[in-house]
Design an enzyme around this catalytic site. Sequence first.
Site, PDB file in Angstrom:
ATOM      1  N   THR A 207       8.979 -23.942  17.359  1.00 15.46           N
ATOM      2  CA  THR A 207       8.551 -22.915  18.294  1.00 15.46           C
ATOM      3  C   THR A 207       9.737 -22.019  18.616  1.00 15.46           C
ATOM      4  O   THR A 207      10.893 -22.440  18.468  1.00 15.46           O
ATOM      5  CB  THR A 207       7.989 -23.537  19.587  1.00 15.46           C
ATOM      6  OG1 THR A 207       7.675 -22.489  20.529  1.00 15.46           O
ATOM      7  CG2 THR A 207       8.998 -24.474  20.241  1.00 15.46           C
ATOM      8  N   CYS A 363      -9.781  -9.262  26.684  1.00 13.96           N
ATOM      9  CA  CYS A 363      -9.835  -9.952  25.398  1.00 13.96           C
ATOM     10  C   CYS A 363     -11.175 -10.663  25.220  1.00 13.96           C
ATOM     11  O   CYS A 363     -11.741 -10.668  24.117  1.00 13.96           O
ATOM     12  CB  CYS A 363      -8.680 -10.940  25.281  1.00 13.96           C
ATOM     13  SG  CYS A 363      -7.064 -10.153  25.012  1.00 13.96           S
TER      14      CYS A 363
END
Length: 392
Positions: A207, A363
């Site tokens: 990550t 969204c």
Amino acid sequence: MTPDDPNEQSPPGQASPDPRPLSRLNPRRIVIGRLATVDVGVDGKRAWDLQVHDDRFYGRLLRAGSLGMGESYMDGWWDCRRLDEMIYRILRGDVKESAIGWSRVGASLRASFVNLQSVSRAFQVGQRHYDIGEDLFRRMLDQRMIYSCAYWNEADDLDAAQEAKLDLICRKLGLRPGMKVLDIGCGWGGTLQYAAERYGVEGVGVTISRDQAEHARRRCGDLPIEIRLQDYRELEGPFDRALSVGMFEHVGVRNYRVFMQVVRRCLATDGLFLLHTIGSNRSKLAGDIWIDRYIFPNAKLPSVRQVTEAAEGLFALEDLHNIGANYDPTLMAWHANLEPRWDEIPHYDERFRRMWRYYLLACAGSFRARRNQVWQIVLSPGGVTGGYRSQR
């Protein structure tokens, strides 16, 4: 007024933006008229009607498009009880902005000449989004803190829907005990944790978020999982299986081929790779300006063509599964989790709350309108002998 299509011109047969300066037009009349074509009113009584508090909203919207719409909501210039439904109606009805705007043109030009997702810029999205505070994400997400589209086919709540998605991924990859799995963009570690606990694998997760890396290490505890704070371009193999869930949106069109080459060099010749990504119906160079500025810096949604071109000559396409309709209820569940708990995290001010609310609900409306998709794509280095058996 199209949050997902900032670079789109008026299609053939539709009037082009009026070239006259806004000072010679009536912005309020234009906006109200265009919204009326998709049954969205201004200062009406329906849940999806806008309530305008500042008349400067109209001109700002016409000048700045999706950026102006999002920023004016953050500034409290307008409200809507069902913002998600309002955005859905606008996008489903294909209401076009009446001005192209130099900022949107500039975004495309910038993406053409600058690698916005280079190694030196790779950690920006981690710092500006994923590291803003674990307290926010813990209140919004499921128990495993999975920050991607869930799978609601037989699920009644968010935890069950996310577990169903994780199990679907594991089945598509054909995980077996002892396999070594690479998770590119491992988030808070929930996917690898699930795979190790339920399927007996070991793995490596990477990550670009310091907070995510620290949390993932705690979450995975004594499991055979290694978590690295690392850019994907530094990875080496071999791995039996690889997956990337909700990370490809940060790779950028100039890096798609490099990404696929990295996965290929890390994957065993008889391995499988699952790519889970939000996708766009059209190939574009740049993403939405409001999303880029306030939510995901340097983000860019790929098209199917861009994904397959990047994989050409490296992988065989074994399976493509569109689960995009599942993101609408996922986003609405995140909103429902977080909205009543803002008082528990008072250090986020009102403008931030409005920004985040707009992000989630706009969204949701976009996925409801099917303007964005979510694909799970299974790739193999040389084709699965005897054929790949699709899982659903």
